[in-house]
Design a protein around this motif. Structure first.
Motif, PDB file in Angstrom:
ATOM      1  N   VAL A  64       0.870  -1.180   0.000  1.00  0.00           N
ATOM      2  CA  VAL A  64       0.000   0.000   0.000  1.00  0.00           C
ATOM      3  C   VAL A  64       0.904   1.226   0.000  1.00  0.00           C
ATOM      4  O   VAL A  64       2.065   1.161   0.398  1.00  0.00           O
ATOM      5  N   GLY A  65       0.368   2.352  -0.436  1.00  0.00           N
ATOM      6  CA  GLY A  65       1.148   3.587  -0.501  1.00  0.00           C
ATOM      7  C   GLY A  65       0.711   4.578   0.559  1.00  0.00           C
ATOM      8  O   GLY A  65      -0.426   4.546   1.039  1.00  0.00           O
ATOM      9  N   TYR A  66       1.639   5.461   0.896  1.00  0.00           N
ATOM     10  CA  TYR A  66       1.358   6.515   1.877  1.00  0.00           C
ATOM     11  C   TYR A  66       2.040   7.792   1.405  1.00  0.00           C
ATOM     12  O   TYR A  66       3.250   7.805   1.164  1.00  0.00           O
ATOM     13  N   VAL A  67       1.267   8.870   1.260  1.00  0.00           N
ATOM     14  CA  VAL A  67       1.814  10.176   0.894  1.00  0.00           C
ATOM     15  C   VAL A  67       1.884  11.003   2.168  1.00  0.00           C
ATOM     16  O   VAL A  67       0.880  11.230   2.837  1.00  0.00           O
ATOM     17  N   ALA A  68       3.092  11.466   2.513  1.00  0.00           N
ATOM     18  CA  ALA A  68       3.284  12.301   3.700  1.00  0.00           C
ATOM     19  C   ALA A  68       3.806  13.664   3.259  1.00  0.00           C
ATOM     20  O   ALA A  68       4.510  13.780   2.253  1.00  0.00           O
ATOM     21  N   ASP A  69       3.443  14.698   4.022  1.00  0.00           N
ATOM     22  CA  ASP A  69       3.842  16.063   3.668  1.00  0.00           C
ATOM     23  C   ASP A  69       5.318  16.318   3.930  1.00  0.00           C
ATOM     24  O   ASP A  69       6.083  16.541   3.014  1.00  0.00           O
ATOM     25  N   THR A  70       5.692  16.354   5.188  1.00  0.00           N
ATOM     26  CA  THR A  70       7.076  16.612   5.593  1.00  0.00           C
ATOM     27  C   THR A  70       7.381  15.770   6.827  1.00  0.00           C
ATOM     28  O   THR A  70       6.481  15.474   7.611  1.00  0.00           O
ATOM     29  N   PRO A  71       8.626  15.387   7.026  1.00  0.00           N
ATOM     30  CA  PRO A  71       8.962  14.547   8.186  1.00  0.00           C
ATOM     31  C   PRO A  71       9.094  15.363   9.477  1.00  0.00           C
ATOM     32  O   PRO A  71      10.150  15.391  10.109  1.00  0.00           O
ATOM     33  N   THR A  72       8.027  16.049   9.862  1.00  0.00           N
ATOM     34  CA  THR A  72       8.069  16.869  11.065  1.00  0.00           C
ATOM     35  C   THR A  72       6.884  16.559  11.973  1.00  0.00           C
ATOM     36  O   THR A  72       5.861  16.035  11.528  1.00  0.00           O
ATOM     37  N   PHE A  73       7.021  16.906  13.227  1.00  0.00           N
ATOM     38  CA  PHE A  73       5.968  16.854  14.245  1.00  0.00           C
ATOM     39  C   PHE A  73       5.250  15.516  14.277  1.00  0.00           C
ATOM     40  O   PHE A  73       5.881  14.489  14.425  1.00  0.00           O
ATOM     41  N   GLY A  74       3.947  15.459  14.059  1.00  0.00           N
ATOM     42  CA  GLY A  74       3.181  14.232  14.201  1.00  0.00           C
ATOM     43  C   GLY A  74       3.191  13.323  12.993  1.00  0.00           C
ATOM     44  O   GLY A  74       2.605  12.244  13.026  1.00  0.00           O
ATOM     45  N   VAL A  75       3.848  13.714  11.916  1.00  0.00           N
ATOM     46  CA  VAL A  75       3.808  12.922  10.681  1.00  0.00           C
ATOM     47  C   VAL A  75       4.397  11.522  10.882  1.00  0.00           C
ATOM     48  O   VAL A  75       3.778  10.535  10.458  1.00  0.00           O
ATOM     49  N   PRO A  76       5.566  11.358  11.506  1.00  0.00           N
ATOM     50  CA  PRO A  76       6.065   9.985  11.720  1.00  0.00           C
ATOM     51  C   PRO A  76       5.104   9.112  12.536  1.00  0.00           C
ATOM     52  O   PRO A  76       4.942   7.930  12.237  1.00  0.00           O
TER      53      PRO A  76
END
Length: 187
Positions: A64-76
């Motif tokens: 499955v795929g996952y698009v994340a904005d930036t590796p900051t704050f709550g994203v991980p």
């Protein structure tokens, strides 16, 4: 009380707070330490866990795929929660990650890898196709089919924050509506 609803407005919020120290200003962005404004945001990892489980349940392959904005704050935390939800349903599933802050089109990259189920951006984004948010399936023709999406009930949040201010202000002054004489029928 003023709510600014985008991290891009934090600079303007700070300037306004310095000019108007008697006004409470809240900016919708991740926790940033400013003395003159308060920031707020929601946790999304619970919803990401559920959408990960949904993605793995409908994926025909073990990816499955996952698009994340930036590796900051709550994203991980969101990425990890999505992966844990997916693994709960399918222990063999692999999550392929694409960063939207980097050049290239994440959806096309997933299509080239044969990935058909993707967790996209959390909300619609200007200048992007309206359907590339939430968790969706990419059909062989490229059409996107919605599967699930986090939903923020911001109205409830704002009411909770504003209620004490409304109560402290006392009852609202609502003048009685003005009744105008009817002119129908020649009166």
């Amino acid at each position: 009380m003023v709510f600014t609803t985008s991290p891009k407005l934090v600079g303007a919020s700070l300037r306004a707070a310095l000019r108007h120290p008697d006004v409470r200003i809240l900016n919708c962005s991740v926790d940033m330490p400013y003395a003159s404004i308060r920031t707020y945001y929601s946790r999304v990892y619970e919803a990401k866990f559920i959408t990960g489980a949904i993605a793995a349940a409908v994926a025909r392959e073990d990816r499955v795929g996952y698009v994340a904005d930036t590796p900051t704050f709550g994203v991980p935390a969101n990425i990890n929660a999505f992966a844990l939800g997916a693994r709960m349903v399918n222990p063999r599933v692999k999550v392929s990650l694409q960063w939207s802050c980097l050049p290239g089109d994440p959806i096309q990259a997933f299509q080239k890898q044969g990935i058909t189920v993707v967790s996209g951006r959390d909300t619609p984004t200007p200048f992007r196709p309206a359907r590339e948010f939430g968790t969706f399936r990419i059909s062989p023709g490229g059409t996107l089919m919605d599967l699930a999406s986090p939903f923020w009930h911001w109205g409830q949040f704002y009411e909770t924050w504003c209620a004490p201010c409304w109560m402290a202000a006392g009852p609202a002054i609502n003048p009685a509506p003005t009744v105008l004489p009817s002119t129908i029928g020649g009166a």
